[in-house]
Design an enzyme around this catalytic site. Sequence first.
Site, PDB file in Angstrom:
ATOM      1  N   HIS A 192     -16.267 -15.000  -8.365  1.00 53.90           N
ATOM      2  CA  HIS A 192     -17.076 -16.154  -8.764  1.00 53.90           C
ATOM      3  C   HIS A 192     -18.542 -15.920  -8.409  1.00 53.90           C
ATOM      4  O   HIS A 192     -19.439 -16.122  -9.244  1.00 53.90           O
ATOM      5  CB  HIS A 192     -16.562 -17.424  -8.069  1.00 53.90           C
ATOM      6  CG  HIS A 192     -17.514 -18.568  -8.163  1.00 53.90           C
ATOM      7  ND1 HIS A 192     -17.828 -19.188  -9.352  1.00 53.90           N
ATOM      8  CD2 HIS A 192     -18.265 -19.192  -7.220  1.00 53.90           C
ATOM      9  CE1 HIS A 192     -18.707 -20.151  -9.134  1.00 53.90           C
ATOM     10  NE2 HIS A 192     -18.991 -20.167  -7.853  1.00 53.90           N
ATOM     11  N   TYR A 246     -27.617   0.285   5.793  1.00 54.28           N
ATOM     12  CA  TYR A 246     -28.085   1.420   6.570  1.00 54.28           C
ATOM     13  C   TYR A 246     -29.195   0.944   7.499  1.00 54.28           C
ATOM     14  O   TYR A 246     -30.123   0.273   7.075  1.00 54.28           O
ATOM     15  CB  TYR A 246     -28.611   2.474   5.600  1.00 54.28           C
ATOM     16  CG  TYR A 246     -29.008   3.778   6.237  1.00 54.28           C
ATOM     17  CD1 TYR A 246     -28.073   4.798   6.439  1.00 54.28           C
ATOM     18  CD2 TYR A 246     -30.325   4.017   6.601  1.00 54.28           C
ATOM     19  CE1 TYR A 246     -28.451   6.001   7.005  1.00 54.28           C
ATOM     20  CE2 TYR A 246     -30.707   5.225   7.178  1.00 54.28           C
ATOM     21  CZ  TYR A 246     -29.757   6.213   7.380  1.00 54.28           C
ATOM     22  OH  TYR A 246     -30.140   7.409   7.943  1.00 54.28           O
ATOM     23  N   ARG A 287     -29.011 -11.890 -12.740  1.00 57.54           N
ATOM     24  CA  ARG A 287     -29.629 -10.564 -12.627  1.00 57.54           C
ATOM     25  C   ARG A 287     -29.391  -9.674 -13.846  1.00 57.54           C
ATOM     26  O   ARG A 287     -30.105  -8.686 -14.020  1.00 57.54           O
ATOM     27  CB  ARG A 287     -29.142  -9.862 -11.356  1.00 57.54           C
ATOM     28  CG  ARG A 287     -29.440 -10.646 -10.076  1.00 57.54           C
ATOM     29  CD  ARG A 287     -30.908 -11.003  -9.923  1.00 57.54           C
ATOM     30  NE  ARG A 287     -31.125 -11.890  -8.773  1.00 57.54           N
ATOM     31  CZ  ARG A 287     -32.320 -12.390  -8.458  1.00 57.54           C
ATOM     32  NH1 ARG A 287     -33.397 -12.140  -9.204  1.00 57.54           N
ATOM     33  NH2 ARG A 287     -32.445 -13.200  -7.429  1.00 57.54           N
ATOM     34  N   ALA A 320     -32.422   1.436   9.694  1.00 54.62           N
ATOM     35  CA  ALA A 320     -33.547   2.322   9.973  1.00 54.62           C
ATOM     36  C   ALA A 320     -34.057   2.159  11.404  1.00 54.62           C
ATOM     37  O   ALA A 320     -35.005   2.811  11.809  1.00 54.62           O
ATOM     38  CB  ALA A 320     -34.670   2.074   8.968  1.00 54.62           C
ATOM     39  N   ARG A 321     -33.433   1.261  12.180  1.00 52.41           N
ATOM     40  CA  ARG A 321     -33.675   1.238  13.625  1.00 52.41           C
ATOM     41  C   ARG A 321     -32.909   2.386  14.247  1.00 52.41           C
ATOM     42  O   ARG A 321     -33.334   2.987  15.215  1.00 52.41           O
ATOM     43  CB  ARG A 321     -33.109  -0.029  14.281  1.00 52.41           C
ATOM     44  CG  ARG A 321     -33.920  -1.281  14.138  1.00 52.41           C
ATOM     45  CD  ARG A 321     -33.313  -2.398  14.998  1.00 52.41           C
ATOM     46  NE  ARG A 321     -33.756  -2.312  16.392  1.00 52.41           N
ATOM     47  CZ  ARG A 321     -33.251  -3.044  17.381  1.00 52.41           C
ATOM     48  NH1 ARG A 321     -32.264  -3.915  17.147  1.00 52.41           N
ATOM     49  NH2 ARG A 321     -33.701  -2.920  18.609  1.00 52.41           N
TER      50      ARG A 321
END
Lengths: 302, 302, 302, 302
Positions: C214, C121, C223, C123-124
């Site tokens: 992979h 997304y 993570r 934000a500019r």
Amino acid sequence: MPLSPEHRAEIEAARATPRQTLRAVSEGMEAHLYRAHEVLDHGFVRVIDYMGDDAAIVQAARVSYGAGTKHVSNDEGLIRYLMRHWHSTPFEMCEVKLHVKLPVFVARQWIRHRTANVNEYSARYSILDREFYIPEPAQLAAQSKVNNQGRGAVLEGAEAARVLAMLKSDAAQMYDHYEEMLSQEDQQGLARELARMNLPMNIYTQWYWKTDLHNLFHFLRLRADAHAQYEIRVYAEAIARVVADWVPLAHAAFEDYRMGGTALSAKGVAVLKRRLAGEAVGYEQSGMSKGEWREFEAVWGA
Amino acid sequence: MPLSPEHRAEIEAARATPRQTLRAVSEGMEAHLYRAHEVLDHGFVRVIDYMGDDAAIVQAARVSYGAGTKHVSNDEGLIRYLMRHWHSTPFEMCEVKLHVKLPVFVARQWIRHRTANVNEYSARYSILDREFYIPEPAQLAAQSKVNNQGRGAVLEGAEAARVLAMLKSDAAQMYDHYEEMLSQEDQQGLARELARMNLPMNIYTQWYWKTDLHNLFHFLRLRADAHAQYEIRVYAEAIARVVADWVPLAHAAFEDYRMGGTALSAKGVAVLKRRLAGEAVGYEQSGMSKGEWREFEAVWGA
Amino acid sequence: MPLSPEHRAEIEAARATPRQTLRAVSEGMEAHLYRAHEVLDHGFVRVIDYMGDDAAIVQAARVSYGAGTKHVSNDEGLIRYLMRHWHSTPFEMCEVKLHVKLPVFVARQWIRHRTANVNEYSARYSILDREFYIPEPAQLAAQSKVNNQGRGAVLEGAEAARVLAMLKSDAAQMYDHYEEMLSQEDQQGLARELARMNLPMNIYTQWYWKTDLHNLFHFLRLRADAHAQYEIRVYAEAIARVVADWVPLAHAAFEDYRMGGTALSAKGVAVLKRRLAGEAVGYEQSGMSKGEWREFEAVWGA
Amino acid sequence: MPLSPEHRAEIEAARATPRQTLRAVSEGMEAHLYRAHEVLDHGFVRVIDYMGDDAAIVQAARVSYGAGTKHVSNDEGLIRYLMRHWHSTPFEMCEVKLHVKLPVFVARQWIRHRTANVNEYSARYSILDREFYIPEPAQLAAQSKVNNQGRGAVLEGAEAARVLAMLKSDAAQMYDHYEEMLSQEDQQGLARELARMNLPMNIYTQWYWKTDLHNLFHFLRLRADAHAQYEIRVYAEAIARVVADWVPLAHAAFEDYRMGGTALSAKGVAVLKRRLAGEAVGYEQSGMSKGEWREFEAVWGA
């Protein structure tokens, strides 16, 4: 003997004129620059350029971790920590550029490592030299009976002689035909991009190959491994020796954690824990497949 | 004024001790090494290391093309040929490592260029400094009326004053709270990895960023472009000036073929050919959409 | 509760119209398509598209190994073999595209995984929504005393209350100012690309993120690990549950060999072998650093 | 005729059993799934799987640009805008997996495109088939006199006959020897990983090749180009026809902006502007090198 006197003179000339730089310098690597490490019968590996050294790895890590890393007492400890915890980005801060001469079938394995930059000699543009890889007798091995992608015993006697003769005469004949297709009196001459297709895959090619240290370690882990094909393994081993002089701390950590270490599955951990507790645990109790057990046993015993 | 006297002294010390190397050396780049090029109010770009020069591009290309390239009379001609024909691999043979200090919202645009190596300062591990980007009045622009991702006129008077005051006081307050959350008397102190989330995106971060010349040119083409956001464009422009000193021939070719050139669609080619043949061709005859025509017209006239 | 009734209706509509395909279909994955798995207070993970299944991994491996692989009795055995031997290319033959809504500081960690395709997304271009990550009280942890990048005990009482209040009021204030800078009566309105810089990093963004299996496993290994920051780990865990339904055999092999397994250094192998032989080997006899020993001991005991 | 009746039956079986999916479906691509498009004398291209369609490109772009993109009236306009402005990430959201059978010398050019996933048939593991590329007489071209990497006139008469005979008999002999080295009565049999090196580079190999649409367009731009070698160009053309059915809007934009368009340098723009203003500008006034002028003139006239 792959290097001509002219080639040697060219290398010595390149080595004769040091210049000043403000960059990080690895003395160990400077000693290798431009020199050809001979590999196989006509191949070589030469260091053309490099960026960074052990200290550059540490420097990049300290940018990431800031003042917090200062408590790690020394560079060696930090480098070992990074390697142990798969923190790959500081190793990516070192880069090396190699000039490699290698048989085409080796090049085809090598190029599967995609995170690298490559400039290969173009056989569309230029004419390949008459140089083919012919294995030493000690490397002329039979197909392995147990491993679909491996070698068994060395061929002997008449079979060895016949195979060697075939490899030699076929290479010679194919190159003769390559030349004849390219040009002969009263002929137009076939386009080089077509004529090359008649050449066998043991012909030598060459390329500039540039990669970072993290990806180079990955390459070495797979290609300096005992299961790699001999003809690429000797290149990996030659490169590994260079790396040991370039970044000795990083290379030592790589040897300890990657090449000399081993990975255990959850099942493998469980078996070892039970054994350490005094239980006799064999294949039947392991929950592993036959293949897994064979590999586990090779390290830890039956 | 982003650099402290201590920082300047550190840079001068690093520059004071040249060493000998056998590698390719770019004198233009040596002059930049370690020096900080100031960008925005607290940011900078510093060259930490580099590999290769114009000659290294030529050398790699000649490995590919072999003896065949010798007829190209000089290095400049060959480099221009490579750039014109999108032969990117020789440019990949040069590499640069930069130390960049930049606002987080700029870093978020920058990181979209994925073919690069990055070590960023970790706000999980360490505490960020109290440094925020506050635009110069001349950069405090209104939203463009015509371009959804661009700027219009510069804000003036009370509006400008109010916006500036907000940016400054919000940054100060958020950083005060960051510090208070991290530690205060009789408190445990919030984890750094959590406290950082309260900081606004104009806070400065820093990283080591390493990439090859081909990918750097791609970055410059997009980010030094007039349509790029001002706050990243000034970094791209600072880097472009460094590149001009590092590889002057490659940079000149890049300027001519990429930055100063233009791309034409099949429709655009057709319109120009008809005009060259004397025909008056406008929007109605072009077959283009309004947007395409607007961009075509900006270069070639209505 | 991140999903509005309108959003839920949209998802149900997308799920209401199955179509016919000749491609590989994973029934487990079809059940996930488009549904939002809620993560944190306003975030989610949604599967937008996928390519391949367990059989596709096997199919690609059999292309490589040809008839030779037929002796591996079944798909599960082959997939486990590939995982064990780090044969990554067959896993690359599966691909997934996710729609993720996540706080900006999480997105900044996530994007460091470069081998993926991303559409975020802008934000500019557009205005961000008023949605911020505010931790649950149970996640409001102190800085770890022993780990520079970890959490310690949960904050309590007045400190917890004060931190929460700060996070909430700061987010509200910054968003109010964002809106006021963007537009107010009698104002021009600051450009969106500038106004966004005042927003704190716990604001939510969203992106489409596409990667192969992979690289997804590599992401999950780092993570979904216990040492990853909680706020990204919950995303990794949500994705891991989806993967278990998509490619159950590959996921089980990943759990056994990567998540549940462990790596041993050469020194670690030596210590274990001596212990298995009955010797008592502790820190002093190990040759390891303190840090290495602490990690070794956590798995294998002192 | 590359496909055996068995192979055709297998393809028809795979096509006979459609299944239900909730994913994006491209009807144009479903018609191609699994079917072999024959290329050269024994090669083919087959679509094995795909992800996304024109609408998926638009969907990803709208995630990036948010509500702001709604004013672009339709999908075609948005896709053309993305292509024109080199916004590559939405095109990366589509993916395709191909099964390709191709001569080794073509595979060696192809693999230089590194941003792709590849599983190639392993000649270490398995035995290659007796299939070689033998050019049609119309493709048996002489070396170009003007282009170091191109073809000139077609060979004729005795020269053509002799070249064809050589290619055929050499391939047959080398394959005979390959088989004899691998196994013969009373022999151990040379390892497959060694025997393969005797095979010429016109032997066929095969692989699964998976890439995203952005990188596929890049591949097509270089390999479907008139300057690409014929033997890879016919593969690129076969793939381009498939892409036209898969994502017709994106393919049309690619044709207009990439294949049918042209790039102008700053010098080229200047020459055209002067010509449009009525000035006669030739090589001497252009400031271009001879090579640049030759290419400019080919499009725009002398």
